[in-house]
Motif scaffolding. Structure first.
Motif, PDB file in Angstrom:
ATOM      1  N   ALA A 170      56.108 -32.143   1.354  1.00 32.83           N
ATOM      2  CA  ALA A 170      57.039 -31.366   0.535  1.00 32.83           C
ATOM      3  C   ALA A 170      58.424 -32.007   0.473  1.00 32.83           C
ATOM      4  CB  ALA A 170      57.142 -29.941   1.065  1.00 32.83           C
ATOM      5  N   LEU A 171      58.586 -33.136   1.132  1.00 31.96           N
ATOM      6  CA  LEU A 171      59.795 -33.962   1.066  1.00 31.96           C
ATOM      7  C   LEU A 171      61.055 -33.289   1.629  1.00 31.96           C
ATOM      8  CD1 LEU A 171      59.288 -35.570  -2.477  1.00 31.96           C
ATOM      9  CD2 LEU A 171      58.554 -36.428  -0.239  1.00 31.96           C
ATOM     10  N   PRO A 172      61.009 -32.858   2.873  1.00 34.53           N
ATOM     11  CA  PRO A 172      62.255 -32.413   3.502  1.00 34.53           C
ATOM     12  C   PRO A 172      63.177 -33.604   3.749  1.00 34.53           C
ATOM     13  CG  PRO A 172      60.521 -32.554   5.143  1.00 34.53           C
ATOM     14  CD  PRO A 172      59.863 -32.829   3.818  1.00 34.53           C
ATOM     15  N   ALA A 173      64.453 -33.311   3.965  1.00 37.18           N
ATOM     16  CA  ALA A 173      65.426 -34.380   4.236  1.00 37.18           C
ATOM     17  C   ALA A 173      65.409 -34.792   5.703  1.00 37.18           C
ATOM     18  CB  ALA A 173      66.828 -33.915   3.856  1.00 37.18           C
ATOM     19  N   CYS A 174      64.972 -33.905   6.569  1.00 36.92           N
ATOM     20  CA  CYS A 174      64.905 -34.173   8.002  1.00 36.92           C
ATOM     21  C   CYS A 174      63.865 -33.247   8.605  1.00 36.92           C
ATOM     22  CB  CYS A 174      66.275 -33.947   8.658  1.00 36.92           C
ATOM     23  SG  CYS A 174      66.322 -34.232  10.452  1.00 36.92           S
ATOM     24  N   TYR A 175      63.109 -33.750   9.584  1.00 34.51           N
ATOM     25  CA  TYR A 175      62.093 -32.940  10.252  1.00 34.51           C
ATOM     26  C   TYR A 175      62.516 -32.746  11.705  1.00 34.51           C
ATOM     27  CZ  TYR A 175      57.428 -30.999  11.065  1.00 34.51           C
ATOM     28  OH  TYR A 175      56.384 -30.151  11.351  1.00 34.51           O
ATOM     29  N   ASN A 176      62.814 -31.491  12.062  1.00 35.88           N
ATOM     30  CA  ASN A 176      63.261 -31.158  13.407  1.00 35.88           C
ATOM     31  C   ASN A 176      62.184 -30.364  14.134  1.00 35.88           C
ATOM     32  OD1 ASN A 176      64.698 -30.497  15.710  1.00 35.88           O
ATOM     33  ND2 ASN A 176      66.260 -29.288  14.679  1.00 35.88           N
ATOM     34  N   HIS A 177      61.952 -30.743  15.373  1.00 35.70           N
ATOM     35  CA  HIS A 177      61.134 -29.926  16.277  1.00 35.70           C
ATOM     36  C   HIS A 177      61.750 -30.053  17.659  1.00 35.70           C
ATOM     37  CE1 HIS A 177      57.785 -27.927  18.179  1.00 35.70           C
ATOM     38  NE2 HIS A 177      57.695 -28.936  19.035  1.00 35.70           N
ATOM     39  N   ASN A 178      62.130 -28.932  18.243  1.00 35.61           N
ATOM     40  CA  ASN A 178      62.881 -28.956  19.496  1.00 35.61           C
ATOM     41  C   ASN A 178      61.979 -29.075  20.718  1.00 35.61           C
ATOM     42  OD1 ASN A 178      65.422 -28.830  18.348  1.00 35.61           O
ATOM     43  ND2 ASN A 178      65.495 -26.589  18.382  1.00 35.61           N
ATOM     44  N   ILE A 179      62.329 -29.994  21.607  1.00 36.04           N
ATOM     45  CA  ILE A 179      61.659 -30.121  22.898  1.00 36.04           C
ATOM     46  C   ILE A 179      62.168 -29.044  23.861  1.00 36.04           C
ATOM     47  CG2 ILE A 179      63.280 -31.723  24.008  1.00 36.04           C
ATOM     48  CD1 ILE A 179      59.532 -32.344  24.037  1.00 36.04           C
ATOM     49  N   GLU A 180      63.377 -28.543  23.632  1.00 41.21           N
ATOM     50  CA  GLU A 180      64.041 -27.422  24.290  1.00 41.21           C
ATOM     51  C   GLU A 180      64.515 -27.685  25.714  1.00 41.21           C
ATOM     52  OE1 GLU A 180      64.969 -25.294  22.340  1.00 41.21           O
ATOM     53  OE2 GLU A 180      63.426 -24.609  20.959  1.00 41.21           O
ATOM     54  N   THR A 181      63.630 -28.224  26.576  1.00 43.32           N
ATOM     55  CA  THR A 181      64.012 -28.448  27.966  1.00 43.32           C
ATOM     56  C   THR A 181      63.229 -29.626  28.529  1.00 43.32           C
ATOM     57  OG1 THR A 181      64.368 -27.374  30.121  1.00 43.32           O
ATOM     58  CG2 THR A 181      62.316 -26.852  28.966  1.00 43.32           C
ATOM     59  N   VAL A 182      63.503 -29.971  29.755  1.00 40.87           N
ATOM     60  CA  VAL A 182      62.876 -31.135  30.384  1.00 40.87           C
ATOM     61  C   VAL A 182      61.417 -30.834  30.713  1.00 40.87           C
ATOM     62  CG1 VAL A 182      65.106 -31.907  31.296  1.00 40.87           C
ATOM     63  CG2 VAL A 182      63.626 -30.444  32.712  1.00 40.87           C
ATOM     64  N   ARG A 183      60.675 -31.899  30.984  1.00 35.74           N
ATOM     65  CA  ARG A 183      59.240 -31.763  31.262  1.00 35.74           C
ATOM     66  C   ARG A 183      58.978 -30.771  32.395  1.00 35.74           C
ATOM     67  NH1 ARG A 183      55.079 -35.529  30.474  1.00 35.74           N
ATOM     68  NH2 ARG A 183      56.618 -37.168  30.031  1.00 35.74           N
ATOM     69  N   GLN A 184      59.784 -30.853  33.459  1.00 31.90           N
ATOM     70  CA  GLN A 184      59.526 -30.072  34.661  1.00 31.90           C
ATOM     71  C   GLN A 184      59.751 -28.575  34.477  1.00 31.90           C
ATOM     72  OE1 GLN A 184      61.292 -32.804  34.299  1.00 31.90           O
ATOM     73  NE2 GLN A 184      60.589 -34.349  35.771  1.00 31.90           N
ATOM     74  N   LEU A 185      60.421 -28.170  33.403  1.00 31.88           N
ATOM     75  CA  LEU A 185      60.736 -26.751  33.208  1.00 31.88           C
ATOM     76  C   LEU A 185      60.051 -26.145  31.981  1.00 31.88           C
ATOM     77  CD1 LEU A 185      64.541 -26.841  34.095  1.00 31.88           C
ATOM     78  CD2 LEU A 185      62.735 -25.725  35.398  1.00 31.88           C
ATOM     79  N   GLN A 186      59.128 -26.864  31.386  1.00 26.16           N
ATOM     80  CA  GLN A 186      58.485 -26.364  30.177  1.00 26.16           C
ATOM     81  C   GLN A 186      57.766 -25.032  30.410  1.00 26.16           C
ATOM     82  OE1 GLN A 186      58.092 -27.987  26.840  1.00 26.16           O
ATOM     83  NE2 GLN A 186      59.962 -28.956  27.596  1.00 26.16           N
ATOM     84  N   GLY A 187      57.098 -24.893  31.535  1.00 27.56           N
ATOM     85  CA  GLY A 187      56.304 -23.696  31.800  1.00 27.56           C
ATOM     86  C   GLY A 187      57.089 -22.406  31.720  1.00 27.56           C
ATOM     87  N   PRO A 188      58.120 -22.246  32.552  1.00 28.28           N
ATOM     88  CA  PRO A 188      58.870 -20.986  32.522  1.00 28.28           C
ATOM     89  C   PRO A 188      59.739 -20.808  31.275  1.00 28.28           C
ATOM     90  CG  PRO A 188      59.857 -22.526  34.083  1.00 28.28           C
ATOM     91  CD  PRO A 188      58.559 -23.119  33.662  1.00 28.28           C
TER      92      PRO A 188
END
Length: 306
Positions: A170-188
């Motif tokens: 669909a030709l967006p100008a930028c594709y964002n997806h947030n990692i949000e936090t570090v690997r060790q804290l993904q679970g909580p």
């Protein structure tokens, strides 16, 4: 006591306190949104910058209703019950709002809709197309969920790739997806999400369109170490992520994860400088930075330089 087991930091530092925006700065965007019964992450997520952005007649639109099918520990968006049916007129309503506000740069995000067959990928594409038709000069940045899983029994990797491709095409100008936090804290922090899965979203975008800028964001304050943050930045660069936002997590309510640490403005400046040396082409790193804060600046810089 380790940072991860520290109690909630009670006092908000001065650098996180913002003046209350004037009603006149909020009214135009809020009226347009309420009249059309659409949503913004600015309001649903209680973004601290919404007064500033509204004064500039900008907003980040929240697709597919205000209720998320996941329950991340940091997010203010409504969760815990069945989401609303899709409003078939929502893409058109958002396109009308973009036109009325005269926006040149638009950010579209969404709740996660694990209940939908394609998790909302076609809804992103439909909304982008509506905006392009009504406002041909507007650029659209997307901030998508991970598009993982589904109920049709297909291979989740193939399904994820197909859904990402629907949005990319669909030709967006930028594709964002947030990692949000570090690997060790993904679970909580990110219940229902996975670190490697999010990295794969950004990687797939680049395989589909190497020229499409990709972007990701981190929140600090969950108990991460600086070494873990730098490891995450390296992982993002390893999948050719171009743009980066880093901001401070601020606890929305007592039901959400407590803040373990308030990082200082100087520490954010240092991380931003390191990120630039690592090759990120556009970096916003400060306590009040959020994913779509001044999102159009990177494209404005590129247009000025071209």
């Amino acid at each position: 006591m380790s940072p991860r087991s520290a109690s909630m930091v009670e006092n908000l530092p001065d650098w996180l306190k913002r003046p209350i925006a004037r009603a006149s700065e909020l009214s135009t965007v809020q009226q347009i949104i309420k009249q059309r019964q659409i949503h913004t992450i600015c309001e649903e997520g209680r973004c601290p910058n919404r007064g500033e952005c509204y004064a500039q007649k900008t907003a980040t639109f929240l697709l597919m209703g205000p209720t998320c099918t996941r329950s991340c520990g940091f997010c203010q968006v409504d969760k815990g019950h069945a989401p609303m049916p899709l409003d078939p007129e929502e893409p058109q309503k958002i396109a009308e709002s973009v036109s009325l506000l005269g926006l040149r740069y638009v950010v579209l995000t969404s709740v996660t809709r694990d209940d939908l067959p394609d998790q909302g990928a076609s809804w992103f594409a439909r909304t982008i197309n509506q905006i392009h038709q009504r406002s041909p000069g507007a650029q659209v940045e997307v901030l998508t969920p991970d598009f993982w899983g589904g109920r049709d029994g297909g291979d989740p990797h193939d399904l994820q790739r197909d859904r990402i491709a629907t949005v990319v095409n669909a030709l967006p100008a930028c594709y964002n997806h947030n990692i949000e936090t570090v690997r060790q804290l993904q679970g909580p922090v990110r219940r229902g999400a996975k670190y490697e899965r999010s990295l794969r979203v950004l990687q797939v975008v680049k395989t589909l369109n190497p020229l499409l800028p990709t972007k990701s964001g981190l929140m600090l304050g969950f108990g991460e170490t600086e070494a873990e943050v730098l490891e995450t930045l390296a992982d993002l660069r390893a999948v050719n992520c171009d743009r980066l936002t880093i901001g401070q997590y601020m606890r929305p309510s007592l039901e959400h994860l407590p803040v373990q640490r308030y990082w200082t403005p100087a520490e954010f400046d240092r991380l931003g400088a390191v990120a630039r040396t690592m090759g990120f082409t556009h970096v916003r790193s400060a306590p009040l930075v959020r994913s779509s804060y001044h999102a159009g600046e990177a494209d404005e810089m590129l247009m000025t330089q071209s």
